[in-house]
Design an enzyme around this catalytic site. Structure first.
Site, PDB file in Angstrom:
ATOM      1  N   CYS A 185       0.809  -1.222   0.000  1.00 52.77           N
ATOM      2  CA  CYS A 185       0.000   0.000   0.000  1.00 52.77           C
ATOM      3  C   CYS A 185       0.839   1.268   0.000  1.00 52.77           C
ATOM      4  O   CYS A 185       0.486   2.255  -0.629  1.00 52.77           O
ATOM      5  CB  CYS A 185      -0.928   0.025   1.211  1.00 52.77           C
ATOM      6  SG  CYS A 185      -2.121  -1.324   1.203  1.00 52.77           S
ATOM      7  N   CYS A 231      -2.445  -0.463  11.176  1.00 53.96           N
ATOM      8  CA  CYS A 231      -2.358  -0.946   9.792  1.00 53.96           C
ATOM      9  C   CYS A 231      -2.260  -2.475   9.774  1.00 53.96           C
ATOM     10  O   CYS A 231      -2.857  -3.117   8.922  1.00 53.96           O
ATOM     11  CB  CYS A 231      -1.186  -0.300   9.053  1.00 53.96           C
ATOM     12  SG  CYS A 231      -1.579   1.367   8.452  1.00 53.96           S
ATOM     13  N   CYS A 280      10.088  14.376  35.829  1.00 55.11           N
ATOM     14  CA  CYS A 280      10.993  14.415  34.678  1.00 55.11           C
ATOM     15  C   CYS A 280      11.803  15.713  34.752  1.00 55.11           C
ATOM     16  O   CYS A 280      13.012  15.729  34.503  1.00 55.11           O
ATOM     17  CB  CYS A 280      10.218  14.412  33.364  1.00 55.11           C
ATOM     18  SG  CYS A 280       8.918  13.169  33.220  1.00 55.11           S
ATOM     19  N   CYS A 296      12.786   5.421  33.497  1.00 56.10           N
ATOM     20  CA  CYS A 296      13.010   6.651  34.254  1.00 56.10           C
ATOM     21  C   CYS A 296      12.003   6.784  35.392  1.00 56.10           C
ATOM     22  O   CYS A 296      12.358   7.211  36.485  1.00 56.10           O
ATOM     23  CB  CYS A 296      12.961   7.871  33.328  1.00 56.10           C
ATOM     24  SG  CYS A 296      14.532   8.158  32.451  1.00 56.10           S
TER      25      CYS A 296
END
Lengths: 288, 156
Positions: A106, A141, A204, A249
């Site tokens: 495709c 997909c 973070c 993390c």
């Protein structure tokens, strides 16, 4: 009370970095990342507008690695991640599932069909009404178009095919959208980025915004950017996907982690990707 | 680990204090400082040095440089060097900083080492799994005292 916060300016760090006993990384802040002597990648640039009140400049994690590790990413014959990308191209071309199709059936040749896509992911999918990571799109997909089994979110095959797809965007600037239909997810990701977790109570930002450039034990803290992902890590000798790294993390804050593929990590990935808008997609990068 | 029935019975209520000990939930601060020994016993500076360099315990050198501990590799620079900290702070202040540094440095990234509540998604060590009910603090009362005993020796 004296403000004892360590220096943040990158220029000072090359000096400060050398002081830590024994194992300081000798990162070269002025190093240029040129792959195979020809593909020049942007590893430092002005922060995108939404980040300007937090940092002025954004840096690829590559800049924080030791010279030897840096060099390995500059030559595709030396970077072991390229073997995974090659395996990913084979997966892309292989027929699988009840429809008797391959990705190439495709999308055509991967160099054409997948060009530039990694730079804009995670991205809104209108038909599904959701934000999709590249892993989600690959599995969508596979399931709905090929009639094939989805890959496990974190798996060898998924790491390989995402590596192959990412490589088709190497050198293109990360450019994920943060407004319109993704705005709410982006805001959730930002919230997660600044929320402390775990018994060590760190976010973070505690490490990657307040302390990049500083040594934490034997590690030279980067800004925790994901423009280099997937990355081949010498530590575990395999391709590491974004959510794998996030999980590690969060775990290191002595926290109960979120799962790869969870709505939290999808939102966090969109937000972290947007902090790197302007850096080059590195294709398959190399880290320790 | 083999433990006697009596010790096991006490450990079972992890977080609850041993006799003569101040439990993590009963700590009293005076402007961030804690006057009395948490364990009721004096600390052992040598044991404290070990706790500070052991990754699964204090792991203090992950963030701090300490010249007196330079035999252990990889000192970080997220926090200031602890050289001379025993001259900058009193023993009570140092105890407060180790127990819960946020009471002294608002919003600091330094973790609290003797605290068992108020966490978001507390984990079971470094497994990534949820912490069990009544999980223990990172350091025991005696380990905190040992660390404090070492810190006071770090004079200018």
């Amino acid at each position: 009370m004296t403000k004892l916060k360590s220096i943040r300016a990158f220029a000072v760090l090359a000096v400060a970095g050398g002081v830590a006993f024994g194992g300081a990384a000798q990162a070269d802040e002025n190093a240029e990342l040129i792959v195979n002597g020809e593909i020049k990648l942007v590893t430092k640039t002005a922060a995108p507008d939404h980040l300007k009140d937090a940092v002025d400049t954004i840096y690829s994690g590559w800049l924080f690695r030791e010279t030897g590790t840096q060099a390995m990413q500059m030559d595709d014959f030396v970077n072991p991640g390229m073997l995974d990308a090659e395996a990913g191209i084979e997966l892309y071309n292989a027929v699988d599932g009840t429809e008797g199709k391959s990705c190439a059936s495709c999308h055509g040749d991967i160099a054409e069909g997948m060009k530039g896509l990694r730079a804009v992911y995670p991205k809104w999918n209108e038909a599904a009404g959701e934000v999709r990571t590249m892993e989600m799109q690959v599995n969508d997909c596979r399931e709905t178009r090929m009639g094939a089994e989805p890959y496990k979110y974190i798996s060898r095959e998924m790491g390989q095919i995402v590596s192959a797809v990412s490589l088709q965007s190497r050198g293109e600037p990360v450019n994920v959208a943060i407004d319109g239909p993704v705005a709410a997810t982006w805001a959730q990701g930002k919230e997660l980025y600044y929320t402390r977790t775990g018994i060590l109570d760190l976010s973070c930002a505690s490490c990657h915004e307040e302390n990049y450039g500083n040594m934490i034990r034997a590690d030279h803290l980067s800004q925790g950017q994901i423009n280099g992902f997937p990355v081949y890590r010498l530590n575990n000798a395999k391709i590491n996907q974004v959510h794998d790294r996030f999980k590690g993390c969060v775990r290191d804050t002595r926290a109960e982690t979120y799962n790869p593929g969870s709505s939290e990590f999808i939102a966090l990935e969109l937000y972290v990707a947007s902090r790197g808008n302007g850096l080059s997609v590195e294709g398959v990068s190399l880290r320790n | 680990m083999k433990i006697t029935t009596i010790t096991a019975a006490v450990l079972f209520t992890a977080g609850a204090a041993l006799a003569g000990e101040v439990g993590p939930k009963d700590v009293v601060y005076a402007e961030g400082a804690i006057e009395a020994s948490l364990s009721g016993a004096p600390g052992d500076a040598a044991a404290g040095a070990k706790t500070m360099t052991t990754r699964s315990l204090g792991n203090c050198i992950a963030c701090h440089e300490v010249t007196a501990l330079k035999d252990s590799p990889f000192h970080g620079e997220v926090g200031p060097s602890l050289d001379g900290t025993g001259s900058r702070w009193t023993e009570a202040e140092l105890r407060g900083i180790v127990v819960n540094a946020k009471m002294t440095f608002e919003g600091t990234v330094m973790p609290a080492f003797y605290k068992v509540d108020g966490f978001n998604r507390a984990g079971d060590g470094y497994t990534g799994k949820a912490a069990p009910e009544n999980f223990p603090p990172v350091l025991t009362a005696q380990q905190v005292e040992d660390v404090v005993a070492f810190l006071v020796t770090l004079k200018d």
